[in-house]
Scaffold this motif. Structure first.
Motif, short mmCIF file in Angstrom:
data_model
loop_
_atom_site.label_atom_id
_atom_site.label_comp_id
_atom_site.label_asym_id
_atom_site.label_seq_id
_atom_site.Cartn_x
_atom_site.Cartn_y
_atom_site.Cartn_z
N LEU A 179 0.08 -1.43 -0.06
CA LEU A 179 -0.01 -0.23 -0.01
C LEU A 179 0.40 1.11 -0.21
CD1 LEU A 179 -3.17 -1.07 2.70
CD2 LEU A 179 -2.78 -0.95 0.20
N SER A 180 0.39 2.08 -0.87
CA SER A 180 1.17 3.50 -0.48
C SER A 180 0.29 4.75 0.15
CB SER A 180 1.42 3.48 -2.08
OG SER A 180 0.76 3.92 -3.10
N LYS A 181 0.95 5.79 -0.01
CA LYS A 181 0.58 7.27 0.59
C LYS A 181 0.49 8.01 0.19
CE LYS A 181 -0.34 7.26 4.86
NZ LYS A 181 -0.09 7.49 6.41
N LEU A 182 -0.27 9.04 -0.40
CA LEU A 182 0.46 10.22 -1.60
C LEU A 182 0.09 12.04 -0.65
CD1 LEU A 182 1.28 10.97 -3.78
CD2 LEU A 182 -1.27 11.50 -5.05
N ILE A 183 0.56 12.32 -0.41
CA ILE A 183 1.19 12.93 0.62
C ILE A 183 1.26 14.46 -0.42
CG2 ILE A 183 2.30 15.10 2.36
CD1 ILE A 183 3.04 11.29 2.41
N LEU B 297 -2.00 28.47 -26.32
CA LEU B 297 -2.30 27.58 -25.96
C LEU B 297 -3.47 26.89 -25.95
CD1 LEU B 297 -1.35 25.90 -23.55
CD2 LEU B 297 -1.63 27.58 -21.65
N LEU B 298 -3.52 25.77 -26.42
CA LEU B 298 -4.97 24.73 -26.31
C LEU B 298 -5.66 24.78 -25.33
CD1 LEU B 298 -4.94 24.20 -29.87
CD2 LEU B 298 -6.00 26.31 -29.20
N GLU B 299 -4.56 23.36 -24.66
CA GLU B 299 -4.89 22.78 -24.00
C GLU B 299 -4.14 22.93 -22.65
OE1 GLU B 299 -7.35 19.49 -22.97
OE2 GLU B 299 -7.41 20.89 -24.49
N GLU B 300 -4.76 23.18 -21.38
CA GLU B 300 -3.65 22.95 -20.97
C GLU B 300 -3.58 21.80 -19.69
OE1 GLU B 300 -1.74 26.33 -16.61
OE2 GLU B 300 -3.99 26.58 -18.27
N SER B 301 -1.89 21.20 -19.25
CA SER B 301 -2.26 19.96 -18.08
C SER B 301 -2.67 20.01 -16.61
CB SER B 301 -1.23 19.47 -18.55
OG SER B 301 0.24 20.34 -18.23
N MET B 302 -3.00 19.05 -16.59
CA MET B 302 -2.91 19.82 -14.98
C MET B 302 -1.32 20.13 -13.74
SD MET B 302 -4.25 15.66 -13.89
CE MET B 302 -6.19 15.34 -14.62
N PRO B 303 -1.81 20.32 -12.81
CA PRO B 303 -0.23 21.03 -12.20
C PRO B 303 0.25 19.66 -11.72
CG PRO B 303 -2.71 21.60 -11.19
CD PRO B 303 -2.83 20.88 -12.07
N ASP B 304 1.76 19.50 -11.47
CA ASP B 304 2.09 18.74 -11.46
C ASP B 304 2.09 17.66 -10.41
OD1 ASP B 304 3.57 19.14 -13.64
OD2 ASP B 304 5.91 20.15 -12.27
N TYR B 305 1.24 18.15 -9.29
CA TYR B 305 1.10 17.91 -7.86
C TYR B 305 -0.04 16.60 -9.14
CZ TYR B 305 -2.22 21.72 -7.11
OH TYR B 305 -3.03 22.70 -7.09
N MET B 306 -1.17 17.08 -9.09
CA MET B 306 -2.00 16.16 -9.80
C MET B 306 -2.01 15.44 -10.73
SD MET B 306 -4.89 17.35 -8.57
CE MET B 306 -6.69 16.74 -9.00
N ILE C 206 -8.81 18.06 -5.34
CA ILE C 206 -8.63 15.51 -5.48
C ILE C 206 -9.31 15.56 -5.06
CG2 ILE C 206 -7.42 14.41 -4.38
CD1 ILE C 206 -5.22 15.40 -2.80
N GLN C 207 -10.72 16.52 -4.89
CA GLN C 207 -11.98 15.60 -4.53
C GLN C 207 -12.69 15.31 -5.58
OE1 GLN C 207 -13.72 17.88 -1.24
NE2 GLN C 207 -13.99 16.09 -0.03
#
Length: 401
Positions: free
Chosen positions: A4-8, A203-212, A237-238
């Protein structure tokens, strides 16, 4: 037994800079780190209308500007058919052409960012590819899993695009898979319509922030929980999990004014571990990890190892422990490209074979593809790891600019 892993995910101050850290923890130890300044937005995954600035035929490459002063490398050897937004009589790329491209790799060290004409639209279960018109599968999926998913998708494959099935798809319902496929197709169609009406450098499509993106690439079945102490990130996140109906992953909002999340999980210590040249092994041996311009070199040393055994058994034991730690450190530091490992010399062929098999097994646990290539006559083990993002050290160096 699954690990199991945990994401902080938490904001913190590091080197007098406000940063957001995404840290993945496995076996009560940080195994993956991404650090970015809060005010900086990465370009990896962004889709632009770029302009061809030059074509260098002897290296089969073009240089495409995606914003004022931001040049990117495009390989003319890639089989993707470029989408031109300017009027053309043929499909030959020329200087001044305006083209639809996606950033496929960040600028690493002195190298420019790379762009591709094969646009990727990434979902939780699938990746839709604009040019690679075939059905591909994650290497982590088993044969029977691929067969089941293939049966679901065969009648729904897009005619003008390809699909890559991600590891998360193994646990998805048929309805969820097909719903996401429809969403990705609509996203692609909307982007093409938008491209026909926008100007160069848009800029046609912006990626998610790095953490997402870290969350998006994490296999949620093994994710015990996601923890953050930032309300905005918590809400992001929710929303993301609700969109994909991933209810099995609990999201916890951590509140403690005396003990911040970064202190609770010793993130500064993890960052320090990921930048130190010397790494000690439990046996008393140690690794020396050096990142050069051309490649990464790792030296394995006996150090303080003092177990009284036959010398080759000693070397075998240290090397096997080192192989496990090397795979962990490559992931923690996000080291990529050519990696040369100088293990302690082994005389027996069966010991060498065992070492290479163990190292490849540990590399398979990494979501970024790594491959043991061979052992040279000088007993140097050659490894490659796919380049996508900057290394941890480069991310830290970027904070000082």
């Amino acid at each position: 037994m699954k690990t199991l892993s945990k994401l902080i995910i938490t904001p913190m101050v590091y080197r007098q800079k406000e940063v957001i850290v995404a840290a993945l923890m496995e076996q009560n130890r940080i195994c993956q780190l991404h650090i970015a300044a809060q005010e900086n937005k990465g370009i990896l995954g962004n889709i632009y209308i770029g302009k061809v600035q030059s074509i260098v035929k002897n290296i089969h490459a073009a240089f495409i500007e995606i914003a004022n002063g931001v040049n990117c490398y495009y390989s003319m050897d890639e089989k993707s058919e470029i989408f031109f937004t300017n009027q053309k009589k043929d499909k030959t790329m020329k200087i001044g052409d305006e083209v639809l491209v996606q950033v496929s790799r960040e600028g690493i060290k002195t190298k420019l960012p790379c762009v591709t004409g094969n646009l990727n639209f990434t979902g939780r279960y699938l990746v839709l590819t604009s040019q690679r018109k075939e059905l591909g599968f994650s290497g982590k999926l088993k044969k029977e899993e691929k067969k089941r998913i293939r049966a679901i998708l065969e009648e729904h494959l897009p005619k003008q695009a390809g699909l890559i099935v991600r590891t998360n798809c193994r646990d998805a319902d048929t309805a969820d898979i097909l719903r996401e496929l429809e969403q990705l197709q609509q996203q692609y169609e909307d982007l093409l319509k938008k491209a026909s009406t926008r100007v160069c450098f848009s800029l046609l499509e912006e990626s998610m922030p790095d953490y997402m993106q870290v969350l998006q690439s994490t296999y949620t079945k093994n994710l015990e929980e996601i923890v953050t102490d930032d309300k905005t990130i918590f809400q992001q996140i929710q929303r993301y999990l609700q969109c994909y109906e991933t209810k099995a992953v609990p999201v916890r909002f951590y509140e403690d004014s005396l003990l911040p999340l970064a202190k609770l999980y010793c993130l500064e210590s993890a960052i320090s571990e990921g930048t130190q040249e010397r790494v000690w092994l439990k046996s008393g041996g140690f690794l020396v990890i050096q990142q050069t311009e051309a490649f990464v070199c790792i030296d394995v040393n006996t150090g303080k190892f003092s177990e009284k055994k036959e010398i080759q058994d000693t070397f075998r034991k240290i090397n096997l422990e080192a192989a496990r730690e090397i795979a962990w450190q490559l992931r923690l530091r996000n080291l990529s490209g050519i990696i040369l490992i100088d293990f302690i010399n082994l005389e027996k062929e069966e010991d060498k074979k065992e070492l290479l098999q163990n190292l490849q097994g540990y590399l398979k646990q990494d979501p970024v593809k790594g491959t043991v290539v061979d052992m040279t006559p000088l007993n140097i083990v050659e490894v490659t790891r796919k380049k996508v993002r900057k290394s941890l050290q480069e991310e830290l160096n970027a904070l000082e600019k």
